[in-house]
Scaffold this motif. Sequence first.
Motif, PDB file in Angstrom:
ATOM      1  N   VAL A   6       0.840  -1.189   0.000  1.00 42.29           N
ATOM      2  CA  VAL A   6       0.000   0.000   0.000  1.00 42.29           C
ATOM      3  C   VAL A   6       0.873   1.237   0.000  1.00 42.29           C
ATOM      4  CG1 VAL A   6      -1.705   1.327   1.264  1.00 42.29           C
ATOM      5  CG2 VAL A   6      -1.851  -1.156   1.226  1.00 42.29           C
ATOM      6  N   LEU A   7       0.566   2.139  -0.909  1.00 43.90           N
ATOM      7  CA  LEU A   7       1.204   3.439  -0.890  1.00 43.90           C
ATOM      8  C   LEU A   7       0.202   4.404  -0.299  1.00 43.90           C
ATOM      9  CD1 LEU A   7       2.915   3.421  -4.405  1.00 43.90           C
ATOM     10  CD2 LEU A   7       3.900   2.814  -2.199  1.00 43.90           C
ATOM     11  N   HIS A   8       0.312   4.651   0.999  1.00 41.75           N
ATOM     12  CA  HIS A   8      -0.684   5.459   1.674  1.00 41.75           C
ATOM     13  C   HIS A   8      -0.413   6.934   1.422  1.00 41.75           C
ATOM     14  CE1 HIS A   8      -3.923   6.158   4.455  1.00 41.75           C
ATOM     15  NE2 HIS A   8      -3.166   7.063   5.082  1.00 41.75           N
ATOM     16  N   ALA A   9      -1.402   7.617   0.922  1.00 36.26           N
ATOM     17  CA  ALA A   9      -1.276   9.045   0.645  1.00 36.26           C
ATOM     18  C   ALA A   9      -2.310   9.776   1.467  1.00 36.26           C
ATOM     19  CB  ALA A   9      -1.481   9.325  -0.843  1.00 36.26           C
ATOM     20  N   PRO A  10      -1.958  10.228   2.678  1.00 33.69           N
ATOM     21  CA  PRO A  10      -2.933  10.845   3.571  1.00 33.69           C
ATOM     22  C   PRO A  10      -3.637  12.040   2.951  1.00 33.69           C
ATOM     23  CG  PRO A  10      -0.865  10.358   4.718  1.00 33.69           C
ATOM     24  CD  PRO A  10      -0.619  10.136   3.277  1.00 33.69           C
ATOM     25  N   GLU A  11      -2.903  12.774   2.097  1.00 37.42           N
ATOM     26  CA  GLU A  11      -3.512  13.977   1.548  1.00 37.42           C
ATOM     27  C   GLU A  11      -4.645  13.684   0.582  1.00 37.42           C
ATOM     28  OE1 GLU A  11      -0.223  12.728  -1.218  1.00 37.42           O
ATOM     29  OE2 GLU A  11      -0.533  12.879   0.947  1.00 37.42           O
ATOM     30  N   THR A  12      -4.707  12.460   0.061  1.00 36.91           N
ATOM     31  CA  THR A  12      -5.775  12.131  -0.875  1.00 36.91           C
ATOM     32  C   THR A  12      -7.073  11.768  -0.174  1.00 36.91           C
ATOM     33  OG1 THR A  12      -5.287   9.775  -0.971  1.00 36.91           O
ATOM     34  CG2 THR A  12      -4.042  11.205  -2.455  1.00 36.91           C
ATOM     35  N   ARG A 213      -5.711  12.656 -10.687  1.00 39.19           N
ATOM     36  CA  ARG A 213      -6.536  12.848  -9.496  1.00 39.19           C
ATOM     37  C   ARG A 213      -6.274  11.788  -8.420  1.00 39.19           C
ATOM     38  NH1 ARG A 213      -7.739  16.996  -7.993  1.00 39.19           N
ATOM     39  NH2 ARG A 213      -9.695  16.370  -6.988  1.00 39.19           N
ATOM     40  N   MET A 214      -5.697  10.659  -8.819  1.00 35.99           N
ATOM     41  CA  MET A 214      -5.419   9.598  -7.871  1.00 35.99           C
ATOM     42  C   MET A 214      -4.488  10.069  -6.752  1.00 35.99           C
ATOM     43  SD  MET A 214      -4.039   5.760  -8.775  1.00 35.99           S
ATOM     44  CE  MET A 214      -2.571   6.389  -9.608  1.00 35.99           C
ATOM     45  N   ASP A 215      -3.569  10.960  -7.077  1.00 36.13           N
ATOM     46  CA  ASP A 215      -2.610  11.449  -6.095  1.00 36.13           C
ATOM     47  C   ASP A 215      -2.928  12.858  -5.617  1.00 36.13           C
ATOM     48  OD1 ASP A 215      -0.965   9.170  -5.955  1.00 36.13           O
ATOM     49  OD2 ASP A 215      -0.006   9.725  -7.840  1.00 36.13           O
ATOM     50  N   ALA A 216      -4.066  13.383  -6.000  1.00 33.41           N
ATOM     51  CA  ALA A 216      -4.433  14.739  -5.599  1.00 33.41           C
ATOM     52  C   ALA A 216      -5.247  14.723  -4.308  1.00 33.41           C
ATOM     53  CB  ALA A 216      -5.232  15.423  -6.704  1.00 33.41           C
ATOM     54  N   ALA A 217      -5.145  15.770  -3.549  1.00 32.11           N
ATOM     55  CA  ALA A 217      -5.905  15.878  -2.303  1.00 32.11           C
ATOM     56  C   ALA A 217      -7.365  16.164  -2.594  1.00 32.11           C
ATOM     57  CB  ALA A 217      -5.316  16.981  -1.430  1.00 32.11           C
ATOM     58  N   ASP A 218      -8.206  15.727  -1.687  1.00 26.55           N
ATOM     59  CA  ASP A 218      -9.629  16.019  -1.792  1.00 26.55           C
ATOM     60  C   ASP A 218      -9.890  17.435  -1.291  1.00 26.55           C
ATOM     61  OD1 ASP A 218     -12.248  15.598  -2.339  1.00 26.55           O
ATOM     62  OD2 ASP A 218     -12.640  14.247  -0.665  1.00 26.55           O
ATOM     63  N   GLY A 219     -11.067  17.961  -1.583  1.00 25.08           N
ATOM     64  CA  GLY A 219     -11.431  19.271  -1.071  1.00 25.08           C
ATOM     65  C   GLY A 219     -11.280  20.380  -2.095  1.00 25.08           C
ATOM     66  N   PRO A 220     -11.435  21.631  -1.661  1.00 27.53           N
ATOM     67  CA  PRO A 220     -11.394  22.775  -2.583  1.00 27.53           C
ATOM     68  C   PRO A 220     -10.035  22.939  -3.240  1.00 27.53           C
ATOM     69  CG  PRO A 220     -11.351  23.527  -0.305  1.00 27.53           C
ATOM     70  CD  PRO A 220     -11.647  22.061  -0.264  1.00 27.53           C
ATOM     71  N   ARG A 221     -10.035  23.499  -4.438  1.00 26.31           N
ATOM     72  CA  ARG A 221      -8.799  23.730  -5.175  1.00 26.31           C
ATOM     73  C   ARG A 221      -8.762  25.181  -5.622  1.00 26.31           C
ATOM     74  NH1 ARG A 221      -8.782  20.482 -10.000  1.00 26.31           N
ATOM     75  NH2 ARG A 221      -6.525  20.183  -9.849  1.00 26.31           N
ATOM     76  N   GLU A 222      -7.570  25.704  -5.803  1.00 28.24           N
ATOM     77  CA  GLU A 222      -7.405  27.092  -6.230  1.00 28.24           C
ATOM     78  C   GLU A 222      -6.453  27.154  -7.429  1.00 28.24           C
ATOM     79  OE1 GLU A 222      -5.786  29.250  -3.007  1.00 28.24           O
ATOM     80  OE2 GLU A 222      -3.897  28.123  -2.925  1.00 28.24           O
ATOM     81  N   ARG A 223      -6.670  28.152  -8.263  1.00 27.54           N
ATOM     82  CA  ARG A 223      -5.846  28.317  -9.457  1.00 27.54           C
ATOM     83  C   ARG A 223      -4.431  28.733  -9.066  1.00 27.54           C
ATOM     84  NH1 ARG A 223      -8.574  32.157 -11.681  1.00 27.54           N
ATOM     85  NH2 ARG A 223      -7.047  33.812 -11.313  1.00 27.54           N
TER      86      ARG A 223
END
Length: 362
Positions: A6-12, A213-223
């Motif tokens: 498992v490659l755990h990515a807490p930010e995702t 998106r697999m490695d991107a964090a959930d939640g709001p995003r900004e430009r």
Amino acid sequence: MTTSSVLHAPETGVAIGRPLRVLAWLSFLAEVIIIGTGGAVRLTGSGLGCSEWPLCTPDSLVPIPEQQGIHGIIEFGNRTMTGVVGLLALAVLLLTLRALGTGLVKRALLFAAGGIALGVAAFAVTAPFDLPAFGFFSGALLLAVVVAMIDSLRRTPRRHDLAALAWVVLAGVMAQAVVGGIAVLTELNAFVVGFHYTASLMLVCVTAAYLVRMDAADGPRERVVPAWFAILAHVTGLALAVTILFGVLTTGSGPHSGDVNIIRTGFDATVLAHVHSWPGYILAALVATLAVSAWTLKLPVRGWTLVLAAAILVQIGVGIWQAREGLPEVLVGIHMVLASLSAAAYTVLVLKLKEPVPAAAV
């Protein structure tokens, strides 16, 4: 599951298992490869190597010796690749649902069972009347997938983006199988074949988006780029879409119809080849502007502007080369695959225009 798997990515917000990562990449590669095998079917004149769908002949799933030799093998090989793509899409979906929430996999499998039952019923009802029973069976399965997708997305507790992308790939692959069958049954109608290719290219983009998106964090995003740069990037996307559209029309009107006995009529391929080049050169200028601007301003997306610029530059070179050489099959096939990779690179670039808002700023 062990730590090594498992490659755990807490930010995702989810634990991304190594099998899911590997399968997601394989799914992307398979979507690119099937464009190549589909191109081989068309460019070798094997489009009707199998006369029926989903069977190869009225009485056989696979090519028989009496068929057109290598043509049946090439056409059936592409159909087999469709199965590989479908299995990979299904595996990615199930592992995604497993990572996102309890009960989602079980509900998806229940819908699958219901879809199979509905498909069998549709086949049984239509077969005695000489209707396209396999088509009704496939339509019932596709309907079940769409309903399951809606149900699943309503129940997904987080990372709706990953769930949606995984579902779209599976539904798209199933729909593509039906469109491929229609292409055979309509004796390689140019518009159906063109749509078939365009849809495959879009699935390459969707699988590429999943990888991002697999490695991107959930939640709001900004430009993370200036507004004018984002606008220019989207204008570039429009130019890319127009270029691909005219490329599909040009190929559809050219000499590679998919079967030696089918002669394309309608659009003038020579005129379309010139029209296809106009948005292509505009696209090149826009991509060059993006790359120079990104590196001058040291924007986070500058690396991907170079990837896109390289893809477009090679694509233009191959396009000019194939036009001067009279559209040799190998170069046309490379051109088709490169178009999908260019679209995938653009997809990644656009998704990188925004980044997750830091937790402290939320």
